[in-house]
Design an enzyme around this catalytic site. Structure first.
Site, PDB file in Angstrom:
ATOM      1  N   LYS A  86      13.276  16.324  39.940  1.00 11.54           N
ATOM      2  CA  LYS A  86      13.739  14.999  39.520  1.00 11.54           C
ATOM      3  C   LYS A  86      15.203  14.818  39.915  1.00 11.54           C
ATOM      4  O   LYS A  86      16.067  15.606  39.521  1.00 11.54           O
ATOM      5  CB  LYS A  86      13.577  14.842  38.003  1.00 11.54           C
TER       6      LYS A  86
HETATM    7  O1  LIG Z   1      14.163   6.932  26.861  1.00 13.74           O
HETATM    8  P1  LIG Z   1      13.703   8.336  26.770  1.00 13.74           P
HETATM    9  O2  LIG Z   1      12.583   8.502  25.798  1.00 13.74           O
HETATM   10  O3  LIG Z   1      14.791   9.321  26.599  1.00 13.74           O
HETATM   11  O4  LIG Z   1      12.981   8.651  28.144  1.00 13.74           O
HETATM   12  C1  LIG Z   1      13.613   8.856  29.357  1.00 13.74           C
HETATM   13  C2  LIG Z   1      12.537   9.293  30.316  1.00 13.74           C
HETATM   14  O5  LIG Z   1      12.895   9.604  31.576  1.00 13.74           O
HETATM   15  C3  LIG Z   1      12.292  10.777  32.051  1.00 13.74           C
HETATM   16  O6  LIG Z   1      13.321  11.725  32.144  1.00 13.74           O
HETATM   17  C4  LIG Z   1      11.651  10.440  33.364  1.00 13.74           C
HETATM   18  O7  LIG Z   1      10.740  11.380  33.796  1.00 13.74           O
HETATM   19  C5  LIG Z   1      11.296  11.202  31.040  1.00 13.74           C
HETATM   20  O8  LIG Z   1      11.217  12.597  30.958  1.00 13.74           O
HETATM   21  C6  LIG Z   1      11.795  10.484  29.808  1.00 13.74           C
HETATM   22  O9  LIG Z   1      10.728   9.894  29.145  1.00 13.74           O
END
Ligand SMILES: O=P(O)(O)OC[C@H]1O[C@](O)(CO)[C@@H](O)[C@@H]1O
Length: 225
Positions: A86
């Site tokens: 990522k």
């Molecule tokens: O707003 P949140 O729940 O922190 O989510 C951010 C999101 O972005 C991510 O990092 C994208 O994969 C997820 O792991 C996560 O759900």
């Protein structure tokens, strides 16, 4: 649509993976921090749970392209070459994506708040682009529409990238994007459990069990009669 677990609580992920039809697990540095454990220890256990073919998404923390590329190499070495790295969708992130995609690395472009960020990530070679649905909503914009727009941009431009929608806080958000046919959704375990938590389902099943018990006896199943 791929259905992915967004959590790093090993016991919870194991339970959800066992019960639900899931395709992988996403993590980010904040999710890993909640475990209070060595990140690679947790990630290795997650890799064991999803198996060698399940998707595991792991985020870099470097802010410069060079550091991101180096981190990607270590992540893949330790967790398998199919691990999705990522990369935050910043200018440095786009540079890293171009380098890594040329090397055949699976990239999930993350921290996406706008459709054009998604477009640029796809052009830079990301396999997935992750718009933060609920965080966008919280900013007063429309997270669902942003994810749909990114999906349409990919389709209309012949880009071979899928939306991996993230940051869900309720079933309705997941439903809207499932109906739209986006590539993937990563959903926290509480929201996953909420998808089929419904008093009507429970009471329907209880009534079937009670009726059957009245016929063949308490606790008896189809195996006992
Ligand atoms: O707003 P949140 O729940 O922190 O989510 C951010 C999101 O972005 C991510 O990092 C994208 O994969 C997820 O792991 C996560 O759900």
């Amino acid at each position: 649509m791929k259905f992915i677990i967004d959590d790093a609580d090993i016991e919870k992920v194991r339970e959800i993976w066992d019960l639900y039809p899931c395709d992988g697990v996403t993590t980010n540095p904040s999710i890993l921090a909640k475990s209070g454990r060595n990140p690679y220890e947790v990630l290795t256990e997650l890799r064991e749970i999803v198996g060698k073919d399940g998707e595991l998404h792991v985020q870099v923390v470097s802010k410069d392209a060079e550091g991101m590329v180096k981190e990607a190499a270590v992540i893949r070495e330790r967790l398998g070459e199919n691990t999705f790295v990522k990369i935050p969708t910043t200018p440095q992130g786009l540079k890293a994506m171009k380098i890594l995609s040329a090397q055949g690395v699976n990239i999930t472009a993350t921290a996406i708040y706008t459709p054009m960020q998604g477009f640029l990530a796809a052009k830079a070679g990301a396999k997935y682009a992750a718009p933060y649905v609920n965080r966008i909503d919280n900013m007063g914009y429309d997270g669902i529409k942003t994810a749909m727009d990114i999906h349409d941009i990919f389709e209309n431009n012949g880009l071979n990238t899928e939306v991996l929608a993230a940051s869900f806080k309720n079933s309705q958000q997941v439903l809207e994007l499932t109906k739209y046919g986006i590539g993937a959704a990563t959903v926290g375990t509480a929201v996953i459990e909420g998808l089929i938590k419904n008093a009507a389902i429970t009471s329907a099943i209880d009534a079937f069990v009670d009726d059957f018990a009245g016929l063949v006896g308490e606790g008896k199943t189809m195996m006992d009669c």
